[in-house]
Design a protein around this motif. Structure first.
Motif, PDB file in Angstrom:
ATOM      1  N   GLY A 172      35.660  40.346  42.250  1.00 37.63           N
ATOM      2  CA  GLY A 172      36.246  39.234  43.004  1.00 37.63           C
ATOM      3  C   GLY A 172      35.816  39.205  44.457  1.00 37.63           C
ATOM      4  O   GLY A 172      36.463  38.571  45.290  1.00 37.63           O
TER       5      GLY A 172
ATOM      6  N   VAL B 296      34.715  42.836  35.449  1.00 36.27           N
ATOM      7  CA  VAL B 296      35.393  41.756  34.721  1.00 36.27           C
ATOM      8  C   VAL B 296      34.543  40.505  34.930  1.00 36.27           C
ATOM      9  O   VAL B 296      34.262  40.112  36.057  1.00 36.27           O
ATOM     10  N   PHE B 297      34.133  39.891  33.832  1.00 38.80           N
ATOM     11  CA  PHE B 297      33.141  38.827  33.865  1.00 38.80           C
ATOM     12  C   PHE B 297      33.717  37.523  34.420  1.00 38.80           C
ATOM     13  O   PHE B 297      34.809  37.095  34.054  1.00 38.80           O
ATOM     14  N   ASN B 298      32.931  36.888  35.291  1.00 33.76           N
ATOM     15  CA  ASN B 298      33.307  35.644  35.971  1.00 33.76           C
ATOM     16  C   ASN B 298      33.051  34.440  35.050  1.00 33.76           C
ATOM     17  O   ASN B 298      31.920  34.150  34.688  1.00 33.76           O
ATOM     18  N   GLU B 299      34.118  33.741  34.707  1.00 35.33           N
ATOM     19  CA  GLU B 299      33.988  32.623  33.760  1.00 35.33           C
ATOM     20  C   GLU B 299      33.048  31.532  34.277  1.00 35.33           C
ATOM     21  O   GLU B 299      32.315  30.895  33.514  1.00 35.33           O
TER      22      GLU B 299
ATOM     23  N   ASP C 163      37.080  32.316  38.888  1.00 35.40           N
ATOM     24  CA  ASP C 163      36.157  32.495  40.019  1.00 35.40           C
ATOM     25  C   ASP C 163      36.866  32.277  41.357  1.00 35.40           C
ATOM     26  O   ASP C 163      36.658  31.269  42.025  1.00 35.40           O
ATOM     27  N   GLU C 164      37.725  33.218  41.730  1.00 40.01           N
ATOM     28  CA  GLU C 164      38.428  33.127  43.018  1.00 40.01           C
ATOM     29  C   GLU C 164      38.313  34.462  43.732  1.00 40.01           C
ATOM     30  O   GLU C 164      38.437  35.520  43.102  1.00 40.01           O
ATOM     31  N   VAL C 165      38.096  34.397  45.041  1.00 43.23           N
ATOM     32  CA  VAL C 165      37.937  35.635  45.814  1.00 43.23           C
ATOM     33  C   VAL C 165      39.244  36.420  45.798  1.00 43.23           C
ATOM     34  O   VAL C 165      40.305  35.888  46.126  1.00 43.23           O
ATOM     35  N   SER C 166      39.162  37.670  45.348  1.00 40.34           N
ATOM     36  CA  SER C 166      40.359  38.519  45.306  1.00 40.34           C
ATOM     37  C   SER C 166      40.140  39.818  46.067  1.00 40.34           C
ATOM     38  O   SER C 166      41.068  40.571  46.294  1.00 40.34           O
ATOM     39  N   GLU C 167      38.891  40.081  46.454  1.00 36.34           N
ATOM     40  CA  GLU C 167      38.583  41.340  47.149  1.00 36.34           C
ATOM     41  C   GLU C 167      38.254  41.035  48.603  1.00 36.34           C
ATOM     42  O   GLU C 167      37.326  40.297  48.891  1.00 36.34           O
TER      43      GLU C 167
ATOM     44  N   THR D 189      32.469  33.932  43.718  1.00 41.52           N
ATOM     45  CA  THR D 189      32.578  35.395  43.681  1.00 41.52           C
ATOM     46  C   THR D 189      31.468  36.000  42.825  1.00 41.52           C
ATOM     47  O   THR D 189      30.725  35.295  42.149  1.00 41.52           O
TER      48      THR D 189
ATOM     49  N   ARG E 175      37.298  36.129  33.917  1.00 41.33           N
ATOM     50  CA  ARG E 175      38.030  36.133  35.179  1.00 41.33           C
ATOM     51  C   ARG E 175      37.825  34.779  35.866  1.00 41.33           C
ATOM     52  O   ARG E 175      36.729  34.204  35.824  1.00 41.33           O
TER      53      ARG E 175
END
Lengths: 95, 483
Positions: free
Chosen positions: B24, B50-53, A65-69, B19, A63
Motif C-alpha cells: 500500500g 497482497v495483490f493490487n486489484e 488501490d489506496e495508499v495505506s503505508e 499504490t 487489495r
C-alpha cells in the motif's frame, strides 16, 4: 538424475551461498537423493491432471488501490548498516 | 548480399496505480528517496505481498484492447537474481500463466500496413534505482520505485524495419495512454523498450543470432539504436565474424551499441511459482465488466475522425494517437463547428507553441473553448487567418477570449467596401509607376502583380481589411484603368 560436484558449485553460486569445499560431497549426495525422489514421482501417470501452482486450493485475495503505508524511512533505515541523504548505501555494484 | 532485419520488442509499461503492486505504498513520482518504500517493498522478514486489484484490472484492459485471450488463472512466479535494487533477491513476475495471452496490434508505415502479433503480456514489479555517484566508494539505493506495477508486453519478431519498430511502440503508447493505464511519460521511464535485433540473408527462413538492446526510452532512439546495431551486425558478418547472443546498451551520445553482458555468465533465473501468492482467478463477468469501461481506442477514433470529420488519414492518425490531444481537438470542433480548421490549428499553431514551450496539451494555456472561439471569428470573417495568429499569441501569453482581444486591440476586420475602396484609391494614386507597369503587362501576367497593391492596402489598414474583398476590388479598379 544425480548431480556432480560442479552442479553443486553452480547452484551455490546462483544462490550466492558460500559453502565449504569439504561439505560438497555431502551436498551432492543429499541433493541427488531429492532428485531421485522427483524421478520416482515423474513415473506417475498425470494425464488429465491440472498442473498445481500452489498447494493451497484457494485463489488470491485482492487489495483496493489506496495508499495505506506512510513514510517510515527513519525507522526503517535505523537498522540499515549505512545510509546517506535518505539512500541505503551498498558496496559499489556497477558492472 | 541483401540482408533482412528481424525485430521483436519487449515493452515495459508502468501502470498508473496509486499504490505498489503488492503493498500500500504510494507510487507518486519524484518523492524524496525511500519515503515510499515500506516494509513489504524492502522485503523485511515476515512481510507478505497482497495483490493490487487495480493492477490486475489495468492489465486486463490492455489485453482486451489488443484482442487477446485473458488468463483466467494467472500465476505469479519468482525470477531469481541478485542486485541491490531488488531487495527480495527475486522479482515477482509471471511466466507460464500470464494475465494477457496472444493478441495483436496493426501498424501503418509508408510501406503499408502490418499486423504485429503480441506473444503475451505479463504483470511484474519494477526494481528500485541504483545511484552510482560516489558515496565514499559505495552505491546509493532508492527503493521508491521498487514494487511499482509493470506490464511487460512481448511481441513476436514480426517487424522488419526500425521504422516499423518505432511505429509499433507508438501504437502501444497510444493504446496505454488512451486506456489511461500509463501516463506515457517516456523521459520519466514510464515506458521503456528492449529491442531484440537480428539479421538474415533475404529469403532465408531461419532467424539469425539476436542481440538485445536494453532500456531505450524514446521512439527516435528505438530507430537509431536498431539502425546502428543492424549496421554493426552486417559489418561483423561480412567481415567473416559471427554475432554473439548478448545484451547491449545503446549510447545515444556516441550513437553506438556496446556489450553489457555476454553469454558466459548468462543468468539462470530459476523461476518457480511464488508460494506467497495464490493463483489469480478471474471470471467472465469480471472481464466483461472491464470491457464495458473501455474508452474508444486509437484505431477506432482515427476511423471515426476520417468518416465524421472528413480528415485525411494522416491528420486523423496524428490527432487520435494521444487521447488528451484527441479530446482537445473534438472540443475545438464542438466550439468552432469546423473540423478541418480545428485540425489545422491544433496540429499547427497550437502544437508549435506546445513544442516550443515543452508543454503537454493537458497544460495548454489556451484551452479548447478559447481556441474554438477564435476559429469562429475566422469563419465569420471578423478576422483574417494572419490576424488570428496574433490573437492566438496574445491568448497564449495573456489569456482572454478571442472577442475580448479583438475588441481591446481593435483587430476587427474591415469588410465595409466603402472604407476599403477609399484606401485602394489612395494606394493607386500613390503608386503611379506600378500602375503603369500593370497597364503595360500582358493581361495574363497581371494577376501576379496585384500582390504589390494588396500588400500596400494591408499595410495601410494594419492587416484588418478582408483579403477576399480587397482582391476583388483591386482587380476591378486596376482593370478599369487599363480600358
Amino acid at each position: 538424475m544425480s548431480l556432480d560436484q560442479s552442479d553443486v558449485e553452480r547452484i551455490a553460486y546462483l544462490a550466492r551461498l558460500a559453502i565449504d569445499e569439504q561439505d560438497i560431497p555431502q551436498y551432492t549426495e543429499n541433493l541427488s537423493s531429492i532428485l531421485q525422489l522427483v524421478d520416482e514421482m515423474q513415473a506417475i501417470d498425470t494425464t488429465g491432471v491440472e498442473p498445481l501452482a500452489h498447494p493451497l486450493d484457494g485463489e488470491q485475495r485482492l487489495r483496493v488501490d489506496e495508499v495505506s503505508e506512510m513514510n517510515q524511512r527513519e525507522q526503517l533505515q535505523s537498522v540499515a548498516p549505512a545510509t546517506e541523504e535518505g539512500l541505503f548505501l551498498v558496496p559499489k555494484v556497477i558492472e | 548480399m541483401e540482408w533482412e532485419t528481424v525485430i521483436g520488442l519487449e515493452i515495459h509499461v508502468q501502470l498508473s496505480t496509486q499504490t505498489k503492486i503488492f503493498s500500500g505504498a504510494s507510487t507518486a513520482f519524484g518523492a524524496e528517496p525511500n519515503t515510499q518504500a515500506c516494509a513489504v517493498d524492502l522485503a523485511l522478514p515476515g512481510t507478505l505481498p497482497v495483490f493490487n486489484e487495480n493492477a490486475q484490472r489495468m492489465a486486463i484492459m490492455f489485453g482486451l484492447a489488443i484482442n487477446a485471450e485473458i488468463g483466467k488463472r494467472a500465476v505469479f512466479e519468482r525470477k531469481n537474481y541478485f542486485y541491490p535494487d531488488l531487495p527480495k533477491g527475486y522479482q515477482t513476475t509471471q511466466l507460464e500463466k500470464p494475465v494477457v495471452g496472444e493478441g495483436y496490434v496493426d501498424i501503418t508505415t509508408d510501406d503499408g500496413s502490418r499486423r504485429v502479433r503480441i506473444h503475451h503480456a505479463h504483470l511484474e514489479e519494477d526494481a528500485g534505482k541504483s545511484l552510482h555517484e560516489d558515496f565514499h566508494g559505495m552505491s546509493g539505493i532508492d527503493l521508491n520505485r521498487a514494487g511499482t506495477p509493470l506490464i511487460e508486453i512481448v511481441s513476436e519478431p514480426d517487424m522488419r524495419t526500425s521504422k516499423e519498430a518505432s511505429e509499433y511502440a507508438r501504437k502501444v503508447h497510444a493504446i496505454v495512454t488512451t486506456l489511461g493505464i500509463c501516463d506515457g511519460n517516456m523521459a520519466e521511464g514510464s515506458m521503456r523498450c528492449d529491442c531484440n535485433v537480428s539479421i538474415r540473408p533475404k529469403g532465408q527462413e531461419e532467424y539469425g543470432t539476436r542481440t538485445e538492446l536494453k532500456n531505450i526510452n524514446s521512439f527516435r532512439f528505438i530507430e537509431r539504436a536498431i539502425d546502428t546495431e543492424v549496421a554493426r551486425q552486417i559489418d561483423l558478418i561480412e567481415d567473416g565474424g559471427t554475432v554473439v547472443q548478448e545484451t547491449r546498451l545503446y549510447d545515444p551520445d556516441r550513437n553506438e551499441t556496446r556489450s553489457m553482458r555476454s553469454k558466459e555468465d548468462a543468468n539462470d533465473y530459476r523461476y518457480f511459482p511464488c508460494p506467497d501468492l495464490l493463483p489469480v482467478v478471474v471470471d467472465d463477468e469480471y472481464v466483461e465488466a472491464i470491457r464495458a469501461t473501455l474508452p474508444e481506442l486509437p484505431d477506432a477514433r482515427r476511423e471515426r475522425f476520417i468518416s465524421e470529420y472528413s480528415l485525411s488519414e494522416y491528420d486523423a492518425g496524428v490527432l487520435s494517437a494521444y487521447r488528451p490531444q484527441a479530446d482537445y481537438y473534438e472540443a475545438v470542433v464542438a466550439a468552432s463547428k469546423d473540423a478541418k480548421l480545428a485540425a489545422n490549428w491544433v496540429m499547427g499553431e497550437l502544437a508549435k507553441n506546445l513544442n516550443a514551450n515543452d508543454t503537454d496539451i493537458k497544460e495548454s494555456p489556451v484551452n479548447a473553448e478559447q481556441l474554438g472561439g477564435l476559429l469562429q471569428r475566422i469563419k465569420d470573417n471578423t478576422i483574417s487567418g494572419n490576424i488570428a495568429k496574433k490573437v492566438f499569441e496574445h491568448m497564449w501569453s495573456e489569456g482572454g477570449t478571442a472577442d475580448e482581444i479583438i475588441e481591446a486591440k481593435g483587430l476587427k476586420q474591415v469588410t465595409d467596401t466603402g472604407a476599403i475602396e477609399k484606401v485602394i484609391d489612395e494606394v493607386i494614386a500613390n503608386s503611379t509607376s506600378q500602375v503603369e507597369q500593370y497597364k503595360a503587362a500582358e493581361p495574363d501576367k497581371r494577376g501576379k502583380m496585384i500582390g504589390f497593391f494588396m500588400g500596400q492596402v494591408m499595410k495601410a489598414t494594419g492587416g484588418k481589411a478582408n483579403p477576399g474583398a480587397v482582391t476583388g476590388l483591386l482587380k476591378k479598379k486596376l482593370d478599369a484603368l487599363c480600358d
